[in-house]
Each structure stands twice: as structure tokens, then as C-alpha cells.
Design a protein around this motif. Structure first.
Motif, mmCIF file in Angstrom:
data_model
loop_
_atom_site.group_PDB
_atom_site.id
_atom_site.type_symbol
_atom_site.label_atom_id
_atom_site.label_comp_id
_atom_site.label_asym_id
_atom_site.label_seq_id
_atom_site.Cartn_x
_atom_site.Cartn_y
_atom_site.Cartn_z
ATOM 1 N N GLY A 285 -6.186 1.070 -0.727
ATOM 2 C CA GLY A 285 -7.603 1.347 -1.178
ATOM 3 C C GLY A 285 -7.660 2.720 -1.241
ATOM 4 O O GLY A 285 -7.159 3.559 -0.743
ATOM 5 N N ARG A 286 -8.806 3.172 -1.841
ATOM 6 C CA ARG A 286 -9.432 4.556 -1.723
ATOM 7 C C ARG A 286 -10.668 4.479 -1.045
ATOM 8 O O ARG A 286 -11.388 3.550 -0.705
ATOM 9 C CB ARG A 286 -9.710 5.290 -3.276
ATOM 10 N N LEU A 287 -10.953 5.841 -0.782
ATOM 11 C CA LEU A 287 -12.448 5.560 -0.030
ATOM 12 C C LEU A 287 -13.282 5.344 -0.981
ATOM 13 O O LEU A 287 -14.552 4.645 -0.481
ATOM 14 C CB LEU A 287 -12.493 7.422 0.485
ATOM 15 N N GLY A 288 -13.519 5.679 -2.155
ATOM 16 C CA GLY A 288 -14.554 5.134 -3.220
ATOM 17 C C GLY A 288 -13.689 4.221 -4.120
ATOM 18 O O GLY A 288 -12.535 3.966 -4.122
ATOM 19 N N ASP B 127 0.754 -1.093 -0.084
ATOM 20 C CA ASP B 127 -0.017 -0.227 -0.158
ATOM 21 C C ASP B 127 0.791 1.325 0.202
ATOM 22 O O ASP B 127 1.467 1.648 1.133
ATOM 23 C CB ASP B 127 -1.036 0.156 1.138
ATOM 24 N N LEU B 128 1.249 1.668 -1.364
ATOM 25 C CA LEU B 128 1.936 2.775 -1.307
ATOM 26 C C LEU B 128 1.414 3.954 -1.557
ATOM 27 O O LEU B 128 1.742 4.997 -1.877
ATOM 28 C CB LEU B 128 3.165 2.698 -2.532
ATOM 29 N N GLN B 129 -0.038 4.092 -1.208
ATOM 30 C CA GLN B 129 -0.909 5.014 -1.772
ATOM 31 C C GLN B 129 -1.096 6.179 -0.435
ATOM 32 O O GLN B 129 -0.875 7.277 -0.640
ATOM 33 C CB GLN B 129 -2.236 4.676 -2.139
ATOM 34 N N ALA C 127 9.163 -3.863 3.289
ATOM 35 C CA ALA C 127 8.822 -2.405 2.681
ATOM 36 C C ALA C 127 9.547 -1.946 1.583
ATOM 37 O O ALA C 127 10.787 -2.529 1.582
ATOM 38 C CB ALA C 127 8.489 -1.781 3.757
ATOM 39 N N PRO C 128 9.059 -0.979 0.695
ATOM 40 C CA PRO C 128 9.990 -0.487 -0.448
ATOM 41 C C PRO C 128 11.172 0.290 0.460
ATOM 42 O O PRO C 128 10.793 0.669 1.265
ATOM 43 C CB PRO C 128 9.061 0.370 -1.208
ATOM 44 N N GLU C 129 12.366 -0.004 -0.299
ATOM 45 C CA GLU C 129 13.371 0.882 0.014
ATOM 46 C C GLU C 129 13.438 2.133 -0.759
ATOM 47 O O GLU C 129 13.042 2.180 -1.609
ATOM 48 C CB GLU C 129 14.828 0.330 -0.011
ATOM 49 N N PRO C 130 13.919 3.399 -0.262
ATOM 50 C CA PRO C 130 14.648 3.262 1.388
ATOM 51 C C PRO C 130 13.577 3.671 2.168
ATOM 52 O O PRO C 130 13.553 4.202 3.411
ATOM 53 C CB PRO C 130 15.489 4.566 1.190
ATOM 54 N N GLY C 131 12.416 3.123 2.091
ATOM 55 C CA GLY C 131 11.315 3.049 3.095
ATOM 56 C C GLY C 131 10.327 4.513 2.929
ATOM 57 O O GLY C 131 10.560 5.043 1.833
ATOM 58 N N VAL C 132 9.615 4.959 3.975
ATOM 59 C CA VAL C 132 9.056 6.219 3.804
ATOM 60 C C VAL C 132 9.837 7.245 3.919
ATOM 61 O O VAL C 132 10.626 7.196 4.656
ATOM 62 C CB VAL C 132 7.883 6.008 4.975
#
Ligand code: GDP
Length: 304
Positions: A201-204, A137-139, A160-165
Motif C-alpha cells: 500500500g502507499r500512503l495515499g 508487499d515488495l514495495q 517470500a520472494p527468493e533470494p529474499g530481501v
């Protein structure tokens, strides 16, 4: 969650239990009350129709000579039909014969996917598995951080993706399909028995994200795709579930927030509408607020 529905059905049955004979008018009156109670609980209209249609047909065929009086027989029929719309038998997770079992989570933002990822990892760990959580979930800005927190709580590693958040308000870099694939490779190398892939996910309902979820599904070939749905979603349950069924062709359903006091129509609609089993239920924010879903136990809770 089902307090109101439960009270209404109990009231309906109270009027029935003592009856030695049931006329067609008695049955129709009962069906009408059941229908109203279900619609008020936000159960989807086609589900209500199937449910009450089956009950009516069976109630009209009741024979007076049986051990239960007709009123009690109707209660029994309602119980059986409720179990049927909830999916009948509970269906356990399917595990891979060789290599890691891949479980992908999909659902709207806020449905409770990330929370569920931790609970499921915890549950599987207790059963002797060695799960790896994968943050695809990178959104949402802090979804990766949130999964790390959840993983730490469950004592389960997170890929998790590097280099992370970067910053809280910035999107983590990376391509979720690649992250999911890399996570799977990591699990194979480190011999994790289960991989749980958290997706965005999105809200809709959102075409782009649905396509992305579909791409992740193709890339990691999951053994289970669990559609996570908030039981408080009400009448939107059917449209949401149908969209996710088309988008990711999920294999099972997880109901969340069953501890809430909403009307619970989603819980009663989604298995019947999608033909997919409800496999787990989430009942709070703590790691242990999690249950394997049993249709018969849920039915008795409602009809108690
Ligand atoms: P995601 O966007 O699908 O990953 O959803 P999250 O896991 O972030 O959950 C959204 C919110 O719902 C968070 O505040 C969670 O703590 C909360 N939540 C998740 N599952 C449950 C549940 O079963 N019961 C309750 N009461 N809250 C929940």
C-alpha cells in the motif's frame, strides 16, 4: 475510541428517558444532538443523514401504549439503527470447499495489514487451520522482513520472494503478482488450508499500486479480499474505501487501531458506504489484540 461520542449520546438520552410523551420538537431536538455528535466523531455525512433520517421516521411512529416509555423506545431505535449501519449481522469468513482458502489483504501503507496478517494467521491456527503467509508487499523496504517476524511470532510459515530481501533500505526483488501465484502453488503442494496474501500500500491512493493489487486479485482468485483500514483515518475513510472498492472489489473490511483515542468515524462509516461487512477488528499491537467483529457488541459499547 468512542469515549466522546458515547458521552454525548448518553447525555442526549438522559434528557429523554423520563419523558412520558415525545413531541415532534423533542424528537427533532434529539436528532439534532445525535447528528452533531456523529459529525464531531468524523462519521461521513451521507451516513449521518441515513442514520438520523431512519431514527426520525421511526421515532415519529412511536406508540405511547408500549411497555417502554417513548424515551426508552428512542434509545432502542438508535441502538438498532447503529447495528444496521455497522452491517447488521456479523459475517464469518468463507472457506474454500477444496484446496486452500485464499485471503488477500489490501489497504493503505500503515493501515496495519502486515500486523493483521499475523493476527489472522494466529486466529485461524487456533481454529485448527494451517495457514501460509505470502509476502507480496515488495514495495516497502522491510515489509518482507516484518512479515517474517510476524509469522515467527504466530508460528506460521512465510513464503517470500527468493533470494529474499537484500538490504533494509533496498526493495526486495521480484514481481508481486508472480510471488502471490508461487505462494499459492506452494500452499497447494504443502497442503496449507489457508493462504494469507499481504500486498503493498502507499500512503495515499496510488493508481499503479491499485492496478497491482487488482492484478494479484485476478492471479490468485481469493475467496476473501479484506480491506484493512485504520479507524483513525477520519473523514478520508469514504474516499479511501471507495477507491479500494473500485480497485480490488473487496469482500470484507478489517478495522485496525480501535484501541486508539481518535474519533472513530471510519468505523461507523465504512460498512454503510461500501455495503461490505466489517469482519474483524484489531485493537493493539500484540497478536491477541484481535476480535471477530460483532455489530451489536460494537453498538452496545458505543451506547453503554
Ligand atoms: P501496513 O503498512 O499496512 O502493513 O501496516 P503495519 O502492519 O506495518 O502497521 C503500521 C503500524 O501500526 C505498526 O507500527 C503497527 O505496530 C501499528 N498497528 C497495527 N495495528 C495496530 C492496532 O490495532 N493498534 C495499534 N495501536 N497499533 C497498530
Amino acid at each position: 475510541m468512542f469515549a466522546n461520542l458515547s458521552d454525548r449520546l448518553t447525555e442526549t438520552f438522559r434528557n429523554l428517558r423520563g419523558k412520558g410523551r415525545l413531541s415532534e420538537a423533542d424528537i427533532d431536538g434529539t436528532i439534532r444532538e445525535i447528528r452533531r455528535a456523529l459529525l464531531d466523531a468524523d462519521v461521513a455525512v451521507p451516513v449521518v443523514r441515513t442514520f438520523t433520517g431512519n431514527i426520525r421516521e421511526r421515532a415519529l411512529g412511536i406508540e405511547v401504549s408500549q411497555a417502554l416509555n417513548p424515551g426508552q423506545q428512542v434509545v432502542k431505535i438508535v441502538n438498532e439503527e447503529l447495528i444496521a449501519i455497522l452491517g447488521g449481522e456479523s459475517r464469518p469468513l468463507r472457506f474454500a470447499k477444496n484446496g486452500p482458502t485464499v485471503i488477500m489483504l489490501a489497504g493503505l501503507q500503515g493501515a496495519g495489514k502486515t500486523t493483521l496478517a499475523g493476527k489472522l494467521a494466529h486466529h485461524l491456527k487456533q481454529q485448527g487451520h494451517t495457514p501460509l503467509l505470502v509476502a507480496a508487499d515488495l514495495q516497502r523496504p522491510n515489509a518482507v522482513t516484518q512479515l517474517r517476524v510476524v509469522g515467527e511470532r504466530a508460528g506460521v510459515p512465510v513464503f517470500a520472494p527468493e533470494p529474499g530481501v537484500t538490504r533494509e533500505d533496498e526493495r526486495p526483488r521480484g514481481n508481486p503478482v508472480k510471488v502471490a501465484k508461487k505462494g499459492l502453488k506452494e500452499a497447494e503442494q504443502r497442503q496449507h488450508s489457508v493462504v494469507i496474501v499481504d500486498t503493498a500500500g502507499r500512503l495515499g491512493i496510488d493508481q499503479e499500486l491499485m492496478r497491482q493489487a487488482g492484478d494479484i486479485r485476478k492471479a490468485v482468485e481469493p475467496h476473501e479480499v479484506l480491506f484493512v483500514i485504520d479507524a483513525m483515518i477520519g473523514q478520508d475513510a469514504v474516499a479511501t474505501a471507495t477507491a479500494f472498492q473500485e480497485g480490488v472489489d473487496f469482500t470484507g473490511v478489517v478495522l485496525t487501531k480501535l484501541d486508539g483515542d481518535a474519533r472513530g468515524g471510519a468505523a461507523l462509516s465504512v460498512a454503510e458506504v461500501t455495503g461490505r461487512p466489517i469482519m474483524f477488528a484489531s485493537t493493539g499491537e500484540k497478536l491477541d489484540d484481535f476480535e471477530v467483529f460483532h455489530p451489536d457488541r460494537m453498538a452496545s459499547r458505543i451506547l453503554d
